[in-house]
Design a protein around this motif. Sequence first.
Motif, short mmCIF file in Angstrom:
data_model
loop_
_atom_site.label_atom_id
_atom_site.label_comp_id
_atom_site.label_asym_id
_atom_site.label_seq_id
_atom_site.Cartn_x
_atom_site.Cartn_y
_atom_site.Cartn_z
N PHE A 202 0.80 -1.27 -0.02
CA PHE A 202 -0.06 0.04 -0.08
C PHE A 202 0.74 1.23 0.07
O PHE A 202 0.26 2.14 -0.47
N TRP A 206 1.92 4.25 -4.05
CA TRP A 206 1.92 5.34 -4.53
C TRP A 206 3.13 6.13 -4.11
O TRP A 206 3.09 7.27 -4.49
N TYR A 207 3.88 5.72 -3.23
CA TYR A 207 5.05 6.36 -2.65
C TYR A 207 6.49 5.40 -2.83
O TYR A 207 6.94 5.03 -2.11
N ILE A 272 3.18 12.52 2.38
CA ILE A 272 2.70 11.87 3.50
C ILE A 272 2.51 10.34 3.17
O ILE A 272 2.36 10.19 2.13
N PHE A 273 2.83 9.31 4.02
CA PHE A 273 2.33 7.94 3.74
C PHE A 273 1.81 7.49 5.19
O PHE A 273 2.62 7.77 6.14
N ILE A 280 -4.37 2.31 7.47
CA ILE A 280 -4.64 2.94 6.15
C ILE A 280 -5.96 2.65 5.77
O ILE A 280 -6.72 2.01 6.21
N HIS A 281 -6.68 3.44 5.05
CA HIS A 281 -7.78 3.49 4.52
C HIS A 281 -9.00 3.71 5.67
O HIS A 281 -10.09 2.87 5.51
N TRP A 284 -7.70 7.97 8.64
CA TRP A 284 -6.37 8.69 9.38
C TRP A 284 -5.51 9.75 8.73
O TRP A 284 -4.90 10.69 9.11
N GLY A 285 -5.55 9.43 7.17
CA GLY A 285 -4.68 10.46 6.53
C GLY A 285 -4.97 11.76 6.68
O GLY A 285 -4.10 12.82 6.82
N ASN A 314 -4.31 8.86 -7.76
CA ASN A 314 -4.26 8.46 -6.32
C ASN A 314 -5.87 8.89 -5.57
O ASN A 314 -5.37 10.10 -5.25
N THR A 315 -6.77 8.17 -5.93
CA THR A 315 -8.10 8.86 -5.57
C THR A 315 -7.86 9.00 -3.73
O THR A 315 -8.54 10.05 -3.46
N ALA A 316 -7.56 8.19 -3.16
CA ALA A 316 -7.37 8.30 -1.80
C ALA A 316 -6.69 9.49 -1.26
O ALA A 316 -7.22 10.37 -0.40
N ALA A 317 -5.52 9.90 -1.90
CA ALA A 317 -4.85 10.83 -1.42
C ALA A 317 -5.52 12.05 -1.81
O ALA A 317 -5.58 13.17 -1.11
N LYS A 319 -8.85 13.04 -2.51
CA LYS A 319 -9.88 12.95 -1.78
C LYS A 319 -9.52 13.44 -0.14
O LYS A 319 -10.04 14.39 0.25
N TYR A 321 -6.92 15.22 0.69
CA TYR A 321 -6.31 16.61 0.56
C TYR A 321 -7.46 17.58 0.34
O TYR A 321 -7.51 18.73 0.96
N LYS A 323 -10.55 17.06 1.37
CA LYS A 323 -11.15 17.11 2.62
C LYS A 323 -10.21 18.23 3.61
O LYS A 323 -11.23 19.00 4.61
C1 COA Z 1 -2.81 8.98 0.89
C2 COA Z 1 -3.37 8.51 2.32
C3 COA Z 1 -2.47 9.30 3.24
C4 COA Z 1 -4.85 8.76 2.44
O1 COA Z 1 -5.14 8.38 3.83
P1 COA Z 1 -6.12 7.41 4.26
O2 COA Z 1 -6.51 7.58 5.65
O3 COA Z 1 -5.77 6.08 3.89
O4 COA Z 1 -7.27 7.60 3.34
P2 COA Z 1 -8.56 7.05 3.02
O5 COA Z 1 -8.37 5.70 2.41
O6 COA Z 1 -9.46 7.07 4.31
O7 COA Z 1 -9.25 7.88 1.74
C5 COA Z 1 -9.81 8.91 1.70
C6 COA Z 1 -11.07 9.33 0.88
O8 COA Z 1 -10.97 8.50 -0.37
C7 COA Z 1 -11.73 7.72 -0.76
N1 COA Z 1 -11.15 6.69 -1.46
C8 COA Z 1 -10.00 5.83 -1.19
N2 COA Z 1 -9.72 5.03 -2.21
C9 COA Z 1 -10.62 5.34 -3.33
C10 COA Z 1 -10.73 4.83 -4.63
N3 COA Z 1 -9.72 3.84 -5.01
N4 COA Z 1 -11.89 5.55 -5.20
C11 COA Z 1 -12.35 6.32 -4.88
N5 COA Z 1 -12.38 6.84 -3.60
C12 COA Z 1 -11.49 6.17 -2.75
C13 COA Z 1 -12.03 7.01 0.67
O9 COA Z 1 -13.39 6.35 0.69
C14 COA Z 1 -12.32 8.33 1.48
O10 COA Z 1 -13.39 9.03 1.18
P3 COA Z 1 -14.34 9.34 2.29
O11 COA Z 1 -13.61 10.00 3.53
O12 COA Z 1 -15.22 10.36 1.48
O13 COA Z 1 -15.07 8.06 2.67
C15 COA Z 1 -3.01 7.02 2.58
O14 COA Z 1 -3.98 6.12 1.54
C16 COA Z 1 -1.51 6.62 2.12
O15 COA Z 1 -0.80 6.67 2.99
N6 COA Z 1 -1.30 6.11 1.00
C17 COA Z 1 -0.19 5.38 0.48
C18 COA Z 1 0.96 6.46 0.07
C19 COA Z 1 0.32 7.88 -0.63
O16 COA Z 1 -0.50 7.68 -1.42
N7 COA Z 1 0.89 8.75 -0.35
C20 COA Z 1 0.35 10.11 -1.00
C21 COA Z 1 1.30 10.67 -1.94
S1 COA Z 1 1.18 12.06 -2.73
#
Ligand code: COA
Length: 354
Positions: A202, A206-207, A272-273, A280-281, A284-285, A314-317, A319, A321, A323
């Motif tokens: 995980f 992305w990192y 951040i990671f 994760i997910h 907490w991010g 990187n949708t999670a990232a 979203k 940011y 937020k």
């Molecule tokens: C990026 C990161 C810091 C985000 O923190 P996180 O707490 O894991 O974030 P979440 O997985 O809870 O996702 C945040 C939002 O994105 C949404 N999301 C996650 N994956 C998704 C996907 N594949 N498609 C659509 N939405 C998605 C989640 O549902 C959540 O939305 P919500 O709060 O509205 O429900 C963390 O996932 C991480 O460390 N990732 C690996 C390294 C990385 O990507 N770093 C950033 C490099 S720029």
Amino acid sequence: MNKMQTIETKRMILMTMPVDFIDKLIVNDDTAYSDYNIVQTDEWLKNEFHEIIVKIREGMTEEKEASGFDAWIFIDKADRTIIGDGGFKGEPDSEGRIDIGYGIVESRRGEGYGFEAVSALIEWGFRQKGVKIITADSNLDNTASQNLLEKIGMKRIKSDETLVYFELKKNQYTGEPYDSIWFRRLTEIDLKLMAQWFNTDFVNEWYKMDDTSYEKVSAKYLPRINGEESTECYIAMHFDKPVGFVQTYFIKDYPDYNKYVQADDKTAGADIFIGEEEYIHKGWGAIILKKFIYEVIFCKENVNSCIMGPEPENTAAIKTYEKIGFKYLRTIRNPEEDSDEYLMELRKTKTKFL
Ligand SMILES: CC(C)(COP(=O)(O)OP(=O)(O)OC[C@H]1O[C@@H](n2cnc3c(N)ncnc32)[C@H](O)[C@@H]1OP(=O)(O)O)[C@@H](O)C(=O)NCCC(=O)NCCS
């Protein structure tokens, strides 16, 4: 000035009382206040507290810094006056118990300062090694204080003719997730853990680190730890558990990258990671990054804005940011990287807290 510990809350700085500060208070030397940039008022340090201060001082030596298991003052960030005090009545006992006490000056009661300060002290307490239970007591007729302790999650355990007794066990403490996150500088000792984190799918997705061996991770991060590179690296802690990595830098310090970003001198970058799978997910991010931005990046006077550059996929990232309030700027391509960067910016003036 002697060393002290501080905790920053939304409206206050909580500060342990340094030895020289206490010594001056005991002899009514008012330069104690100006030494620490505190505005003196008539309201704090009434006679009864004066006696307590003498007792606190007896437990300290010239060399000994306040441990934190002693007295703290609560300084209002807005006017630098002391609006209350509190702390713990000593180090944890053999069962890991510490007892908390506190008070807010009369004119500032009823505005939530007590809750804010006591929550922060409890959170600090549970972060200290060996602390398992925090106890408190309150006069039978002090409903405000009892309500405050219950709001924090403390449980009434007994009462006698004068006092109600409360306690909170660490494993029952939920607290505000935001309060339980803190940051410490990355050190050489953390590099093994960093290499483990880079080896998880995980993080690596992305990192990216092409070579996640301990040697390569060390070669990349040691110059930052040793101050040979200006990037500041931190471990994000949840209580006493390392859960992830964050770093910040001035984009101007990386001219090759800034060719594409074109940021001004007051723009910080951040990365951040989350390294621990159970974190994760789960949202907490956003909590970690928000706290990092407000407590580390935007505290720097010479920072006006923060930029992050996740991959567009990187949708999670993205979203996360969004937020916090980051807005899309533009997509750039650094030919040295394998992917586009979806540049997002958060301006200091647009934030709610500052
Ligand atoms: C990026 C990161 C810091 C985000 O923190 P996180 O707490 O894991 O974030 P979440 O997985 O809870 O996702 C945040 C939002 O994105 C949404 N999301 C996650 N994956 C998704 C996907 N594949 N498609 C659509 N939405 C998605 C989640 O549902 C959540 O939305 P919500 O709060 O509205 O429900 C963390 O996932 C991480 O460390 N990732 C690996 C390294 C990385 O990507 N770093 C950033 C490099 S720029």
